[in-house]
Design a protein around this motif. Sequence first.
Motif: not given
Length: 119
Positions: A21-32, A96-110
């Motif tokens: 399991s991976c629990r995500v908090s603190g950002l808007s996401t657009c890919g996992w 992947d971090r969502r920022d408005g209409d943009n999606c940035y690939y693989r920005t954060h790791w567990g």
Amino acid sequence: QVQLVESGGDSVQAGGSLKLSCRVSGLSTCGWGWWRQAPGKGRELVSRIGLDGATTYADSVKGRFTTSQDNAKNLFYLQMNNLKIEDTAVYYCTVDRRDGDNCYYRTHWGQGTQVTVFS
């Protein structure tokens, strides 16, 4: 504060199952995604869920691993069945971090969780 917290790693006999399991908090996401790194090897992509819900898998895990998500709980999962010794690795979740209409690939790791498969 952005956090990706993995859980579920363990030692299991070959043929067994685990669910990460991976629990995500603190950002808007657009890919996992789920990645892994075996001893002495580079990191490899295991599976990924896109914003449209489409899933992809490494050839080595197709038919054995399934990735899913629970958006209401900010969780996503990796169900691993029929585990093999070569699945032994540290497993990492990524988003992947969502920022408005943009999606940035693989920005954060567990932080990674160890999966060990023994015979």
